[in-house]
Scaffold this active site. Structure first.
Site, PDB file in Angstrom:
ATOM      1  N   GLY A   1      -8.389  -3.960 -14.927  1.00  0.00           N
ATOM      2  CA  GLY A   1      -9.289  -4.989 -15.434  1.00  0.00           C
ATOM      3  C   GLY A   1      -8.642  -6.226 -15.997  1.00  0.00           C
ATOM      4  O   GLY A   1      -9.251  -6.935 -16.786  1.00  0.00           O
TER       5      GLY A   1
ATOM      6  N   ASN B   1     -14.173   2.772  -5.647  1.00  0.00           N
ATOM      7  CA  ASN B   1     -13.602   2.794  -4.298  1.00  0.00           C
ATOM      8  C   ASN B   1     -13.246   4.201  -3.892  1.00  0.00           C
ATOM      9  O   ASN B   1     -12.926   5.044  -4.724  1.00  0.00           O
ATOM     10  CB  ASN B   1     -12.380   1.873  -4.187  1.00  0.00           C
ATOM     11  CG  ASN B   1     -11.079   2.591  -4.452  1.00  0.00           C
ATOM     12  OD1 ASN B   1     -10.551   3.287  -3.589  1.00  0.00           O
ATOM     13  ND2 ASN B   1     -10.564   2.459  -5.658  1.00  0.00           N
TER      14      ASN B   1
ATOM     15  N   GLY C   1      -5.375  -6.055 -10.212  1.00  0.00           N
ATOM     16  CA  GLY C   1      -6.001  -5.481  -9.021  1.00  0.00           C
ATOM     17  C   GLY C   1      -7.286  -6.181  -8.644  1.00  0.00           C
ATOM     18  O   GLY C   1      -7.286  -7.186  -7.925  1.00  0.00           O
TER      19      GLY C   1
ATOM     20  N   CYS D   1      -3.788   9.446  -7.391  1.00  0.00           N
ATOM     21  CA  CYS D   1      -4.910   8.835  -6.674  1.00  0.00           C
ATOM     22  C   CYS D   1      -6.100   9.782  -6.732  1.00  0.00           C
ATOM     23  O   CYS D   1      -6.030  10.905  -6.252  1.00  0.00           O
ATOM     24  CB  CYS D   1      -4.575   8.524  -5.216  1.00  0.00           C
ATOM     25  SG  CYS D   1      -5.997   7.799  -4.371  1.00  0.00           S
TER      26      CYS D   1
ATOM     27  N   GLY E   1     -11.601  -2.165 -12.468  1.00  0.00           N
ATOM     28  CA  GLY E   1     -12.093  -3.489 -12.849  1.00  0.00           C
ATOM     29  C   GLY E   1     -12.315  -3.619 -14.352  1.00  0.00           C
ATOM     30  O   GLY E   1     -11.951  -2.758 -15.141  1.00  0.00           O
TER      31      GLY E   1
ATOM     32  N   LYS F   1       2.659   6.817 -11.687  1.00  0.00           N
ATOM     33  CA  LYS F   1       1.321   6.244 -11.902  1.00  0.00           C
ATOM     34  C   LYS F   1       0.337   7.365 -12.196  1.00  0.00           C
ATOM     35  O   LYS F   1       0.143   8.264 -11.375  1.00  0.00           O
ATOM     36  CB  LYS F   1       0.883   5.444 -10.674  1.00  0.00           C
ATOM     37  CG  LYS F   1      -0.383   4.646 -10.899  1.00  0.00           C
ATOM     38  CD  LYS F   1      -0.600   3.662  -9.753  1.00  0.00           C
ATOM     39  CE  LYS F   1      -1.862   2.821  -9.945  1.00  0.00           C
ATOM     40  NZ  LYS F   1      -2.039   1.852  -8.860  1.00  0.00           N
TER      41      LYS F   1
ATOM     42  N   LYS G   1       0.841  -1.204   0.000  1.00  0.00           N
ATOM     43  CA  LYS G   1       0.000   0.000   0.000  1.00  0.00           C
ATOM     44  C   LYS G   1       0.876   1.254   0.000  1.00  0.00           C
ATOM     45  O   LYS G   1       1.892   1.294   0.687  1.00  0.00           O
ATOM     46  CB  LYS G   1      -0.872  -0.037   1.265  1.00  0.00           C
ATOM     47  CG  LYS G   1      -1.856   1.093   1.401  1.00  0.00           C
ATOM     48  CD  LYS G   1      -3.109   0.842   0.629  1.00  0.00           C
ATOM     49  CE  LYS G   1      -3.977   2.104   0.583  1.00  0.00           C
ATOM     50  NZ  LYS G   1      -4.919   2.104  -0.544  1.00  0.00           N
ATOM     51  N   SER G   2       0.475   2.271  -0.768  1.00  0.00           N
ATOM     52  CA  SER G   2       1.262   3.525  -0.829  1.00  0.00           C
ATOM     53  C   SER G   2       1.605   4.023   0.563  1.00  0.00           C
ATOM     54  O   SER G   2       0.750   4.044   1.442  1.00  0.00           O
ATOM     55  CB  SER G   2       0.459   4.641  -1.524  1.00  0.00           C
ATOM     56  OG  SER G   2       0.243   4.347  -2.869  1.00  0.00           O
TER      57      SER G   2
ATOM     58  N   LEU H   1      -6.278   6.650   0.396  1.00  0.00           N
ATOM     59  CA  LEU H   1      -4.909   6.475   0.858  1.00  0.00           C
ATOM     60  C   LEU H   1      -4.712   6.358   2.364  1.00  0.00           C
ATOM     61  O   LEU H   1      -3.965   7.127   2.964  1.00  0.00           O
ATOM     62  CB  LEU H   1      -4.025   7.626   0.327  1.00  0.00           C
ATOM     63  CG  LEU H   1      -3.818   7.639  -1.187  1.00  0.00           C
ATOM     64  CD1 LEU H   1      -3.185   8.954  -1.621  1.00  0.00           C
ATOM     65  CD2 LEU H   1      -2.960   6.482  -1.641  1.00  0.00           C
TER      66      LEU H   1
END
Lengths: 298, 257
Positions: free
Chosen positions: A234, A63, A255, A120, A205, A154, A39-40, A67
């Site tokens: 996905g 979601n 994921g 994020c 997803g 990212k 996790k970040s 964070l």
């Protein structure tokens, strides 16, 4: 470009499975990935949003974790106790370029690469998003000074990703396409309240795979000769990895598909790459690198 | 090629048909439609505007809730005609039958489900005092032996004191749910009496966020309670150094239980 040499070229997506003890357990059960991403880690302990943090509407997963993070001290303690054999890639987030740089410097010895989370889409209501607070180029420039290991940025398909990539391309080795798609809203009809406690949520997803595939394709066309591309979004079958490779990705993160029990998750992570290789063999391709970005004709 | 099947659960709206008040701390909410879950599996209950929490199901159409904090206080205010959203069935439940069941405090919830399904022959049930017990309903379906810490009902002392060699010898399978230290005492005692640890099933609890194996926050020594449990056999639990020791808080930080 510093190449990330991992085999198989698959990883968990950051924020999924999250903890070193989970990775160790999956490894015991036979999971085979090139790297794990915890996790970040942020500059200080943070709780994130209250529950519900996920909402699946039957088609797409949303979601709004926002964070959550243990403190860097607690994280380092867990890193020292890590017994897994699979190398780690550490994901960082912060509020200032300095936060990122310090985190990268501090955890450099525990990982084979750094993932810089500047996308994020989730935050606690009232806060600002990372991109509203920070200049991506400034963050990546500072990070680059602190490490000789591969740096991954990212980005999210809902950002101006080509524009951001242009600013940071000199400081990064990979771009991860991408974070969750920002941001959706669904309202419970009888109460008028959002389904997520954080109101809005990033989409992920199967449903967003066409969008991330397009992002990979755009990124490869613009920067494929200078950086590597990681596809995230996905992936739930070996076929999806082949498709992403044709669009231009050479590394892959999984994921949402890992939401099953450990035995199944380990089975999935042990076999998905084997199945990719079987497919490649069937279509007379020796290695996935041969099809990265070259076999897509539109 | 292998088969890759991966489906997440969408939540569904459930309307409350009735509420049973067992004592000042515990209520059972009965719903108009029934659940898919088996005993020991759990559900994520979402109250719009309030939050979402995991609960054990106490039967095919009910949830038994102990008042603990903000969420359960709001839940307690609800009555006939009100609704919640539920994601279920989640996790792995109990999977044997003809149990000797041992429950402590609110750990009775998943055991009630087992009792309802006729899978419990004898139930040892302990709580702080008489006011924290669910009385006059379980006896109709199984033999219940009570214990209270203050002696206000049944045997005065811990529920684990009711575990005798004589009783244990009559059973092959054992289901335990309650505070972790109590579960450890009970399971250790059973092992001492010669029960193989794989015949003892424990229902564990950890703070949860997604409830479907994604976020990892409910992990106990690497096992995600939401998908690998909540019911584990004791031989598996014995491989978890975090059992009775650590859990993860909301931030992901490991804290002492």
């Amino acid at each position: 470009m510093r190449k990330l040499e991992i085999y198989p070229p698959i990883m968990n997506a950051c924020g999924i499975l999250s903890y070193l003890s989970v990775f160790e357990h999956l490894e015991e059960l036979g999971a085979d990935v090139g790297a794990w991403i915890p996790k970040s880690i942020g500059p200080r302990e943070k709780q994130g949003n209250e529950n519900p943090v996920i909402h699946f509407n039957g088609s797409v997963l949303m979601n709004s974790m926002a964070l959550p993070s243990m403190s860097p001290d607690d994280f380092e303690k867990e890193l020292r106790e890590y017994r897994g054999e699979t190398p780690l890639i550490i994901s960082h987030y912060g509020e200032t370029p300095d936060d990122y740089a310090r985190s990268v410097a501090r955890f450099d010895k525990y990982c084979i690469a750094h993932e810089i989370n500047i996308s994020c889409p989730n935050f606690v209501p009232g806060e600002k998003s990372i991109l509203e607070k920070l200049e991506p180029a400034e963050v990546l420039r500072e990070v680059r000074k602190e490490t000789d290991k591969p740096v991954i940025a990212k980005l999210s398909p809902s950002d101006n990703y080509i524009g951001i990539a242009q600013q940071i391309v000199d400081y990064v080795d990979y771009i991860n396409c991408g974070n969750t798609l920002a941001r959706g809203l669904e309202i419970e009809p009888y109460s008028g309240r959002a389904y997520l406690a954080g109101t809005f949520g990033g989409l992920s997803g199967e449903a967003i795979r066409p969008i991330t595939t397009r992002m990979v394709y755009d990124m490869y066309k613009s920067f494929g000769n200078r950086i590597g591309i990681i596809a995230t979004g996905g992936i739930s079958k070996p076929d999806h990895i082949i498709s992403y490779a044709r669009a231009g990705a050479s590394l892959f993160q999984i994921g949402t598909a890992l939401h099953k029990n450990s035995t199944f998750t380990a089975f999935f992570l042990r076999n998905i790459w084997k199945d990719v290789e079987e497919i490649l063999k069937a279509i007379n391709v020796k290695s996935i690198d041969e099809i990265v970005g070259v076999n897509f004709v539109g | 090629m292998r088969l890759w099947v991966l489906i997440l659960l969408a939540k569904k709206r459930f309307v409350i048909k009735g509420v049973v008040e067992h004592n000042p701390y515990m209520k059972t909410f009965v719903f108009e439609e029934s659940f898919k879950a088996n005993p020991g599996q759990f559900a994520m209950v979402f109250i719009p505007g309030v939050g979402e929490k995991p609960f054990s199901l106490s039967s095919g159409e009910s949830i038994t809730v102990e008042k603990r904090g903000h969420f359960t206080e709001k839940f307690f205010e609800m009555g006939k005609g009100d609704f919640v959203y539920i994601r279920e069935p989640l996790g792995i439940g109990f999977y044997r039958m003809n149990y000797l069941a041992i429950a402590g405090g609110s750990g009775i919830a998943p055991i009630i489900h087992l009792v309802h399904d006729g899978d419990v022959k004898t139930l040892l049930y302990g709580a702080k005092d008489k006011e924290h017990l669910i009385l006059n309903s379980l006896e109709q379906r199984t033999e219940v032996r009570y214990a209270t810490d203050d002696g206000s009902y049944g045997y005065p002392g811990f529920v684990t004191d009711l575990i005798t060699k004589e009783l244990v010898d009559e059973y092959e399978f054992f289901a335990i749910c309650g505070p972790e230290v109590m579960m450890k005492h009970a399971a250790d005692k059973l092992v001492e009496f010669g029960v193989p640890s794989e015949n003892i099933e424990l229902s564990l609890e950890r703070y949860m966020k997604c409830g479907e194996g994604l976020c990892g926050i409910c992990e106990i020594s690497g096992r995600r309670v939401c998908v690998d449990g909540p019911v584990f056999t004791y031989d598996e639990v014995l491989k978890m150094p975090d059992f009775t020791k650590f859990k993860r808080a909301k931030s992901g930080k490991k804290v002492v239980l």
